[in-house]
Design an enzyme around this catalytic site. Structure first.
Site, short mmCIF file in Angstrom:
data_model
loop_
_atom_site.label_atom_id
_atom_site.label_comp_id
_atom_site.label_asym_id
_atom_site.label_seq_id
_atom_site.Cartn_x
_atom_site.Cartn_y
_atom_site.Cartn_z
N GLU A 160 13.44 -26.08 11.78
CA GLU A 160 12.99 -26.60 10.48
C GLU A 160 11.83 -27.58 10.65
OE1 GLU A 160 13.55 -25.53 7.60
OE2 GLU A 160 15.12 -24.14 8.19
N THR A 183 3.97 -24.74 8.67
CA THR A 183 3.53 -23.80 9.71
C THR A 183 4.23 -22.45 9.49
OG1 THR A 183 3.48 -25.72 11.17
CG2 THR A 183 3.17 -23.57 12.20
#
Ligand code: SF4
Length: 334
Positions: free
Chosen positions: A32, A38
């Protein structure tokens, strides 16, 4: 919401990602954090290398900061990894290396906010805690036809409490991942695949042909542009880097760069400080775009003599590739 249908869709259709095939809190946490801002495809090789090198939080807590920064070089937003290291040390020191399983403990760790804590609590411990990220905001805004500006915290809070009420009637670990996966693969920002969506039957945006309208997001300010003269400085047989102290890219190494009009400003300034510039030559220019700013970097090769600045670090040419460096500087060839 037809939660059962959503969960069944997830069970059948989700991508077999390495961090979706486990509920280990350490894996969920690392994934996470890496996934913040990203893309999954970019994260996967980093995640695999990370888990091999630091298989538990105890190993991560022992990592050398510079080595770890080098490990994550290229992912951007490096503050999250400084926080990750700090959090790992706290988990080892205060929780004997056992990952906390209480929301109130998780949320106190550096770099863990409401979203990450909710993701860990729901995916790892199967407890009903909302994890509202950009993907989930998009799905729910469209599904519910929310007209409010989702850049505003107060409006996201309302959506978060709606998401909380949904997860309380779901299997938390499936629901959270299903919403993430739906946002990533089906309810995409552009051209969502509504005909494949398990929520289409009651989706406001789809039924009203207003998919492109949601989520409502007010316009962001334009990115700020900076013009830098960036120097590949040679001193005797070594090259010079500096470690950034600015909040953007803090702790990463870079070639010294200056926000001035021309190289002669720098040469004069160096000379005033007793640093003699015996050679300089323009190389090329790069433009690097960050989330909130743009760097126009004009690269010069420079040879200096007599002395160097206090915050400069002298390195052999081969050593530069081992230093953690932001992509904006890594792409400079010396
Ligand atoms: S029907 Fe379309 S707009 Fe609605 S939630 Fe599904 S993918 Fe998103």
């Amino acid at each position: 919401m037809d939660i059962k249908r959503l969960e069944a869709w997830y069970e059948k259709n989700h991508r077999k990602l390495i961090f979706r095939e486990t509920n280990h809190p350490y894996y969920i946490w690392v994934s996470e954090i890496m996934l913040q801002q990203t893309q999954v495809e970019a994260v996967l090789p980093y995640f695999e290398r990370h888990i091999k090198k630091y298989p538990t939080v105890k190993e991560l807590a022992l990592a050398d900061e510079v080595v770890f920064q080098k490990d994550v070089e290229g992912l951007g937003y490096y503050r999250r990894f400084k926080n990750m290291l700090k959090a790992a040390k706290i988990i080892v020191d205060e929780y004997q290396g056992v990952f906390p399983n209480q929301y109130n403990d998780l949320i106190k760790l550096p770099g863990i906010g409401k979203y990450t804590a909710g993701a860990i609590m729901s995916i790892s411990y199967n407890l009903p805690y909302s994890a509202l990220d950009g993907n989930v905001i998009r799905v729910l805004s469209r599904y519910l036809g929310k007209e409010e500006d989702m850049r505003l915290e107060k409006n996201r809070k309302v959506l978060d409490s709606i998401n909380q009420s949904f997860i309380e009637n779901a299997t938390p670990k499936i629901y959270t991942q299903a919403m993430m996966e739906l946002g990533a693969k089906v309810c995409r920002p552009k051209n969502p695949k509504c005909e494949e969506c398990p929520l289409s039957e009651h989706c406001f945006a789809y039924l009203n042909d207003q998919v492109e309208k949601f989520p409502v997001l007010s316009k962001l300010k334009d990115k700020k542009e900076f013009n830098y003269i960036t120097l590949i400085i040679q001193y005797e047989d070594k090259y010079i880097l500096r470690k950034r102290t600015e909040s953007l890219l803090e702790g990463m190494y870079e070639y010294p760069q200056y926000e001035v009009e021309s190289i002669s400003n720098i040469v004069n300034d160096f000379e005033d400080q007793g640093i003699h510039v015996s050679y300089y030559q323009y190389q090329k220019s790069y433009r690097h775009i960050f989330t909130h700013q743009v760097w126009n970097m004009h690269i010069y090769k420079v040879i200096v003599k007599d002395k160097i600045m206090e915050d400069w670090i002298l390195l052999d040419k081969e050593k530069i590739s081992e230093m953690p460096m932001a992509i904006a500087h890594r792409k400079i060839k010396i």
